[in-house]
Write a protein that holds these residues in place. Structure first.
Motif, PDB file in Angstrom:
ATOM      1  N   ASP A  45      -6.537 -10.119 -12.544  1.00  0.00           N
ATOM      2  CA  ASP A  45      -6.563 -10.333 -13.916  1.00  0.00           C
ATOM      3  C   ASP A  45      -7.912 -10.525 -14.473  1.00  0.00           C
ATOM      4  O   ASP A  45      -8.165  -9.543 -15.386  1.00  0.00           O
ATOM      5  N   GLU A  62       0.796  -0.380 -14.894  1.00  0.00           N
ATOM      6  CA  GLU A  62       0.748  -1.341 -13.754  1.00  0.00           C
ATOM      7  C   GLU A  62       1.717  -0.881 -12.650  1.00  0.00           C
ATOM      8  O   GLU A  62       2.656  -0.311 -13.071  1.00  0.00           O
ATOM      9  N   LEU A  63       1.200  -0.848 -11.457  1.00  0.00           N
ATOM     10  CA  LEU A  63       2.116  -0.442 -10.240  1.00  0.00           C
ATOM     11  C   LEU A  63       2.248  -1.377  -9.264  1.00  0.00           C
ATOM     12  O   LEU A  63       1.521  -2.165  -9.195  1.00  0.00           O
ATOM     13  N   ASP A  64       3.666  -1.578  -8.960  1.00  0.00           N
ATOM     14  CA  ASP A  64       3.665  -2.526  -7.845  1.00  0.00           C
ATOM     15  C   ASP A  64       4.297  -1.809  -6.638  1.00  0.00           C
ATOM     16  O   ASP A  64       5.285  -1.209  -6.716  1.00  0.00           O
ATOM     17  N   LYS A  65       3.664  -1.956  -5.602  1.00  0.00           N
ATOM     18  CA  LYS A  65       4.015  -1.647  -4.327  1.00  0.00           C
ATOM     19  C   LYS A  65       4.384  -2.389  -3.450  1.00  0.00           C
ATOM     20  O   LYS A  65       4.114  -2.523  -2.186  1.00  0.00           O
ATOM     21  N   GLY A  66       5.297  -3.542  -4.122  1.00  0.00           N
ATOM     22  CA  GLY A  66       5.918  -4.326  -3.023  1.00  0.00           C
ATOM     23  C   GLY A  66       4.955  -5.142  -2.013  1.00  0.00           C
ATOM     24  O   GLY A  66       4.210  -5.847  -2.805  1.00  0.00           O
ATOM     25  N   GLY A 109       1.381  -5.163  -2.735  1.00  0.00           N
ATOM     26  CA  GLY A 109       0.779  -5.654  -4.051  1.00  0.00           C
ATOM     27  C   GLY A 109       0.878  -4.831  -5.142  1.00  0.00           C
ATOM     28  O   GLY A 109       1.647  -4.006  -4.940  1.00  0.00           O
ATOM     29  N   HIS A 110       0.245  -5.323  -6.298  1.00  0.00           N
ATOM     30  CA  HIS A 110       0.181  -4.436  -7.436  1.00  0.00           C
ATOM     31  C   HIS A 110      -1.236  -4.064  -7.940  1.00  0.00           C
ATOM     32  O   HIS A 110      -2.246  -5.010  -7.374  1.00  0.00           O
ATOM     33  N   TRP A 111      -1.360  -3.349  -8.744  1.00  0.00           N
ATOM     34  CA  TRP A 111      -2.608  -2.565  -9.171  1.00  0.00           C
ATOM     35  C   TRP A 111      -2.451  -1.854 -10.584  1.00  0.00           C
ATOM     36  O   TRP A 111      -1.270  -1.759 -11.050  1.00  0.00           O
ATOM     37  N   TRP A 112      -3.663  -1.771 -11.157  1.00  0.00           N
ATOM     38  CA  TRP A 112      -3.621  -1.075 -12.601  1.00  0.00           C
ATOM     39  C   TRP A 112      -4.180   0.286 -12.290  1.00  0.00           C
ATOM     40  O   TRP A 112      -5.276   0.422 -11.831  1.00  0.00           O
ATOM     41  N   ALA A 143      -7.423  -3.030  -8.059  1.00  0.00           N
ATOM     42  CA  ALA A 143      -6.334  -3.466  -7.172  1.00  0.00           C
ATOM     43  C   ALA A 143      -6.783  -4.852  -6.943  1.00  0.00           C
ATOM     44  O   ALA A 143      -8.138  -5.327  -6.771  1.00  0.00           O
TER      45      ALA A 143
END
Length: 151
Positions: A112, A128-132, A135-138, A151
């Motif tokens: 953030d 925003e992507l959530d890859k389980g 983690g997630h990244w923008w 990330a």
């Protein structure tokens, strides 16, 4: 095998401005070609129309580069001999998704803060992507619309 020196070349519409953005985003240094430009002008190897001013310094028109602050560089030319990004102006605008992009990684738990800092520099959030478990990244865009990930 020894690691090779490299540079990634990025097509731009305003090379010095995009170099400033990426230098601030990555903690890199903007190369200063001023001394080299002075020598080339004095020797007659360069004409004034090949030069402009940006940020109070003389720069090559349509070109700017940044380098990792810990990598070696040539003190005469200012050119880095390690991790380096070169920005070059091209006549055509960006028309499609990048085929290559930069990932900017945050400290653990600091995504953030990283995203907010990049936005203050001129980046915009796309999605925003959530890859389980990964983690997630923008997915973000730099000031010229080039996609990159935070990330």
């Amino acid at each position: 095998m020894v690691a090779l020196n490299w540079k990634l070349v990025i097509d731009t519409q305003d090379a010095p401005a995009l170099a400033d953005f990426w230098a601030a985003a990555l903690g890199y240094e903007v190369e200063d070609p001023g001394p080299l430009i002075g020598r080339l002008l004095a020797a007659g190897h360069l004409t004034e129309d090949a030069v402009t001013e940006h940020g109070g310094r003389r720069v090559f028109r349509g070109f700017a580069a940044i380098r990792h602050p810990e990598d070696p560089y040539d003190e005469v030319s200012g050119i880095g001999h390690g991790r380096r990004l070169l920005f070059q102006d091209v006549p055509e605008p960006k028309t499609a998704k990048n085929r290559l992009h930069i990932d900017v990684h945050s400290d653990p738990g600091g995504l953030d803060v990283l995203v907010a800092r990049l936005e203050t520099l001129g980046a915009t959030r796309v999605r925003e992507l959530d890859k389980g478990p990964a983690g997630h990244w923008w997915v973000m865009r730099d000031p010229e619309g080039n996609e990159f990930c935070a990330a």
